[in-house]
Design an enzyme around this catalytic site. Structure first.
Site, PDB file in Angstrom:
ATOM      1  N   ASP A 468       7.026  16.478 -17.773  1.00 24.14           N
ATOM      2  CA  ASP A 468       7.606  17.753 -17.313  1.00 24.14           C
ATOM      3  C   ASP A 468       9.133  17.661 -17.357  1.00 24.14           C
ATOM      4  OD1 ASP A 468       7.726  20.314 -16.343  1.00 24.14           O
ATOM      5  OD2 ASP A 468       7.009  19.840 -14.326  1.00 24.14           O
ATOM      6  N   GLU A 471      13.444  19.362 -21.060  1.00 22.10           N
ATOM      7  CA  GLU A 471      14.268  20.181 -21.993  1.00 22.10           C
ATOM      8  C   GLU A 471      15.625  19.575 -22.294  1.00 22.10           C
ATOM      9  OE1 GLU A 471      12.523  21.319 -19.387  1.00 22.10           O
ATOM     10  OE2 GLU A 471      10.942  22.084 -20.682  1.00 22.10           O
ATOM     11  N   ASP A 634       5.392  27.378 -16.956  1.00 16.83           N
ATOM     12  CA  ASP A 634       5.269  27.980 -15.630  1.00 16.83           C
ATOM     13  C   ASP A 634       5.009  29.475 -15.741  1.00 16.83           C
ATOM     14  OD1 ASP A 634       5.721  25.474 -14.685  1.00 16.83           O
ATOM     15  OD2 ASP A 634       7.813  25.812 -14.158  1.00 16.83           O
TER      16      ASP A 634
END
Ligand SMILES: *[C@@H]1O[C@H](CO)[C@@H](O)[C@H](O)[C@H]1NC(C)=O
Ligand SMILES: *[C@@H]1O[C@H](CO)[C@@H](O)[C@H](O)[C@H]1NC(C)=O
Ligand SMILES: *[C@@H]1O[C@H](CO)[C@@H](O)[C@H](O)[C@H]1NC(C)=O
Ligand SMILES: *[C@@H]1O[C@H](CO)[C@@H](O)[C@H](O)[C@H]1NC(C)=O
Length: 955
Positions: A468, A471, A634
């Protein structure tokens, strides 16, 4: 998960642009002179030539390069590369160590390739045609004569940057632009990652279009904005009504640079256009000739790397939420699932697992290592698995008494990203101040593998890993730890949902909590009058890039891409963050996730030798599929996002990252009973099937409502019975890049009414899924491809669908029922006894479902192996083929299949047979039955050995 930070508000989903862009974009490029070509040399595999700036530099958003080199390579008969780079080799290019591609061709395809490179020297322009259809419009065409006349006022109202004036090739250090014309009525799919309001097919509407921004971003699923992944590849489909010819091709820009890809159709123009606006790197294009859409996707996979092998357990049902307070709380979920008899294959934990939000830890109070170990071993004893989260950032610690090896060891090995002055780059994520692994540094892999090993040794005996925040996400801007009190572990501005002052109050469209209360319980198809909701329609020398160039603006590149957060450094690493060797994040930002995925995959291969690594990751880049799968981030507990789930799955099939799925029942906000019911059923037909929920929202495990439990049992049972089909589809993906999930038109490319369909999808070629995507309905309309020439049979009743003349049918779809249809001509090997886990399911016998077309034809294959070995050790391919009154089962390979084929259902047998035989022996009357209503021959009590070379079933 993301931070409650600058979130878009659902209901006003279109994201507002946060940035003031250059007010007169077009003026900057209208003076650009383009290039002229000279010194053409034919090579064995294509050509090379030099390009020189054709006039005074325009320096639109950077500094023009005087000299470029173009290399054209016919790499295969179906793949053509056109690489335009600065002759100085100063711009950043992606190294082989990050994305390896096939070796350069050794034979010439110059005269046999279906793709032909054509050019005119001055101003330099090129166009790509098909050898097989020389008279059709070029597939890609940068000639000024092919493009609309300029100037054109803003094509997208309100966005000055979509005003167009001049289409010359621009090649500057911080701005590269190339424009191609597209036929007005073409169809474009792909480019991403995006949730497109226009649907799976990208918007090219006259007087509008869409902009795909390439800048990976931690943001909770906005519509039409850039999000987690960067994928500069599209699939184009052209259909000529006159000739009924349909052909697809693909275009891929191999670049890690930030950029905008504009798909625009100016008003009154005779063509649409695609314009690339990149802020770094080079123009390295690959063209794929298809001509089928599936072939395009396969050709792209062959270039960037085929998807990793997926073990069967990963197709089981996964359960997760943010907010399981302890190992016991987590264990109770497992028990409750068992008690409700809802199959659970993989249990997950979010960051609740961690001590002080630190990677590679488990909390000594709520998740003590030994209790976690015992819990995971219990799971394993029941053929169940465990996957924990692994966040991207690593806590920065200065207090000597605070022992945390991943940081101290990483510092010792010099594996973290730096500031330009060589000091540590310090951002801020969940644990407070953090550092970030630098995947370009030499020791990072070794350090990462060791940290994962120590974590597992400490009790967290994971089967797979969830990556997770990669980025990579950072909550503060820039190296905010520099000069700060680093012992302060609080994270400013973090608003954890479900904490005081930040309750989760949102519900699905149509759910009125003021009437129905906070539980999410509904009155099924009863009292609601709500009728929803949105129905949205071989070069070794390479440049170091911006890190080594003078005069570039690292922090605010002059061309402002449409990044949803505005400034490129918001909510992520700063663009001047520096990697080993001096590479700046500006050039490689989009690959951070990919590089972490690769490192994690290699670590798992080392820690679990010979097994297929299972990784689910958020930020993706071309070739991620080789290392990991993806979840769609999400999302929201909204009906609208149930619909978007389908385009997300289809998009990632194009990207060759086929193992993908959404947070089932929705992540952000509260779900409700009805939405969760429909979503559990839809996701049972998605490759990756996980229910995941936000902290503080109402619980949404499938056992929470009886009708959701029932709907889940039904759908999961179908999923597990179809496991051999999924395994076969994914084997074909891993061997050839064939997309497991398909848009309807992939199989019916001349049926233009299907080109925009994204409310239904096909699993493989043969299983059509028509989910309900709206609240408060008990029927659903579907389209049945084939224009009456294809028989579609209901999976449950085996009845043939009666579609209207336009191919549509209204299907009964009460809550708890998902419509699934089998294509005529299909032969599907299935498990006869779907059980609680995939292991138990696979231990049971097989069944076969054959749906004859025209009462005689069917064909199918099944790929069988042990499911776990990586690479696959031995395998067996079983082929089912039916003609007239006979089904031939042929088998080849070395893997031994222990389970027997015990049941066969053959649909479309026109009349009751007088006798039925299997392997030359007539069956007793009691072993088969014929149903006249649905023309069904059902054979049971047989025991066909799938290892024997050929078995004939006749009737
Ligand atoms: C461009 O190439 C020409 C011809 O080879 C050469 O004379 C010139 O110096 C080059 N310009 C730059 C900026 O490298
Ligand atoms: C379709 O094919 C016909 C016949 O070859 C040709 O004249 C026409 O230009 C084609 N249309 C397009 C849009 O390419
Ligand atoms: C879990 O439950 C067991 C048995 O009741 C108890 O001994 C243990 O302390 C609990 N663990 C946690 C972390 O609460
Ligand atoms: C990585 O290792 C290579 C080969 O040993 C060495 O040349 C290079 O300097 C190292 N790079 C860094 C950033 O340490």
């Amino acid at each position: 998960m993301l931070l409650a930070f600058g979130l878009c508000v659902v209901g006003a989903l279109a994201e507002k642009t946060l940035v003031q862009r250059a007010a007169s974009f077009s003026k900057n490029v209208s003076d650009c002179p383009g290039y002229s070509l000279h010194a053409v040399e034919a090579t064995g595999t294509g050509l090379t030539a030099q390009l020189s700036l054709a006039g005074p530099a325009c320096n639109a958003f950077g500094t023009d390069y005087q000299n470029l080199t173009i290399q054209v390579t016919y790499e295969t008969e179906t793949r053509l590369r056109v690489r335009i780079a600065d002759s100085e080799d100063s711009q950043y290019t992606i190294p082989e160590s990050v994305v390896s591609r096939p070796a350069a061709p050794t034979t010439s395809f110059t005269n046999s390739s279906d793709l032909v490179f054509n050019f005119e020297p001055s101003p330099f322009a090129f166009w790509i045609t098909r050898r097989s259809s020389p008279n059709s419009a070029p597939l890609f065409d940068t000639r000024l004569s092919a493009l609309p006349e300029t100037p054109i006022p803003p094509v997208i109202t309100g966005d000055e940057s979509t005003a167009l004036d001049g289409f010359s090739l621009v090649f500057e250090d911080q701005y590269l632009q190339l424009t191609s014309s597209l036929p007005l009525d073409t169809n474009i799919y792909g480019l991403g990652e995006v949730i497109a309001s226009s649907g799976f097919r990208r918007n090219l509407a006259v007087g509008g279009g869409s902009i795909q921004t390439l800048w990976t971003r931690d943001v909770g699923d906005p519509v039409d904005g850039n999000l987690y992944g960067s994928h500069p590849v599209y699939l184009e489909h052209r259909f000529n009504e006159t000739t009924n010819e349909a052909q697809s091709h693909g275009v891929f820009l191999f670049s890690s640079s930030g950029g905008d890809i504009m798909l625009l159709t100016p008003p009154n123009a005779k063509q649409s256009l695609v314009q690339y606006r990149m802020i770094g790197g080079i123009l390295d294009f690959y063209f794929f000739s298809g001509p089928s859409p599936v072939a395009v996707i396969e050709q792209y996979g062959a270039l960037v790397g085929l998807p990793s092998w997926i073990p069967p357990w990963a197709f089981g049902f996964h359960l997760c939420r943010w907010g399981y307070t302890s190992v016991n709380d987590t264990m109770e979920q497992v028990q409750a699932m068992r008690a409700a008899n809802i199959p659970l294959e993989v249990m997950w934990n979010d960051i609740d697992l961690y001590h002080a939000f630190r990677d590679f830890t488990s909390d000594p109070v709520s998740y003590p290592g030994e209790e976690v170990r015992a819990f995971i071993r219990d799971l394993a004893a029941n053929n169940q698995h465990y996957i924990p989260i692994l966040d991207a950032a690593v806590p920065h610690l200065t207090n000597a008494s605070d022992v945390y090896a991943p940081y101290s060891k990483g510092r010792e090995l010099d594996v973290f990203i730096k500031n330009p002055d060589n000091t540590e780059y310090i951002g801020q994520v969940w644990p407070g101040y953090t550092v970030f692994p630098d995947w370009f540094a030499n020791a990072t892999q070794e350090w990462w593998t060791e940290a994962m090993k120590n974590w597992s040794d400490g009790g967290v005996e994971f089967s797979g890993i969830w990556l997770d925040m990669n980025e990579a996400s950072s909550f503060c801007q820039g190296s905010c730890g520099t000069g700060a009190n680093l012992n302060d572990t609080s994270v400013p501005s973090v608003q954890i949902p479900g904490t005081p002052g930040n309750p989760v109050t949102d519900y699905p469209e149509c759910y009125d909590s003021s009437v129905s209360g906070p539980s999410g319980n509904i009155t099924i198809n009863g009292t609601s009058t709500c009728t929803n909701s949105s129905s949205p329609s071989g070069l070794s020398v390479r440049g170091l890039g911006a890190g080594a160039q003078s005069g570039v603006d690292l922090n605010s590149p002059p061309y402002v891409i449409h990044n949803g957060f505005g400034d490129l450094s918001v909510h992520t690493l700063a663009t001047n963050a520096t990697h080993a060797g001096g590479i700046v994040d500006l050039d490689v930002h989009n690959m951070w996730g990919l590089m972490e995925e690769k490192a994690t995959h290699l670590a798992l291969q080392e820690l679990q030798p010979g097994k297929r690594p299972v990784i689910i990751a958020r930020s993706t880049f071309p070739s991620t599929g080789k290392w990991a799968g993806h979840w769609l981030g999400d999302n929201y507990s909204k009906w609208e996002y149930l619909y978007y789930n389908i385009q997300g799955i289809l998009q990632f099939q194009i990207f060759n990252i086929p193992f993908v799925g959404a947070d089932t029942c929705g992540f952000q906000g509260n779900t409700d009973e009805e939405l969760c019911n429909r979503w559990m059923q839809l996701s049972a037909f998605a490759p990756f099937f996980r229910n995941h929920n936000q902290r503080g929202a109402i619980s949404q495990e499938p056992y929470r409502w009886d009708n959701v439990a029932k709907a889940s049992r039904t759908a999961i049972s179908i999923r597990y019975s179809l496991l051999p089909y999924w395994m076969t589809l994914f084997a074909n993906a891993s061997m050839r890049g064939t997309p497991p999930v398909r848009a309807l038109w992939y199989e019916f490319p001349t049926e233009s009414e299907l080109f925009a369909v994204d409310r239904q999808f096909l699993v493989g070629a043969d299983v059509l899924v028509t989910p309900v995507l709206r609240p408060n309905v008990s029927s659903v309309e579907g389209i049945f491809p084939g224009r009456g020439q294809v028989t579609w049979r209901d999976f449950y009743t085996h009845e043939v669908v009666k579609a209207s003349s336009n191919g549509t049918a209204t299907l009964s779809a009460p809550l708890g029922h998902i419509n699934v249809h089998i294509r005529g001509g299909a032969a599907l090997l299935m498990h006869a006894q779907p059980a609680y886990t995939t292991t138990e399911t696979r231990g049971g016998p097989f069944s076969l479902l054959v749906s004859l077309e025209s009462h005689s034809n069917a064909f199918g294959t099944a790929y069988l192996d042990d499911g776990l070995s990586n690479p696959p050790a031995e395998s067996r391919t079983v082929t089912f083929s039916s003609t007239a009154n006979e089904l031939k089962i042929s088998s080849r390979g070395t893997f031994t299949v222990d389970q027997k084929l015990e049941e066969l259902t053959i649909l479309g047998v026109s009349k009751k047979p007088s006798k039925v035989s299997v392997g030359g022996k007539n069956l007793q009357k009691s072993s088969w039955e014929y149903g006249t209503d649905v023309q069904e021959l059902a054979i049971s009590g047989v025991s066909v050995d799938l290892n024997s070379a050929e078995t004939v079933v006749s009737w």
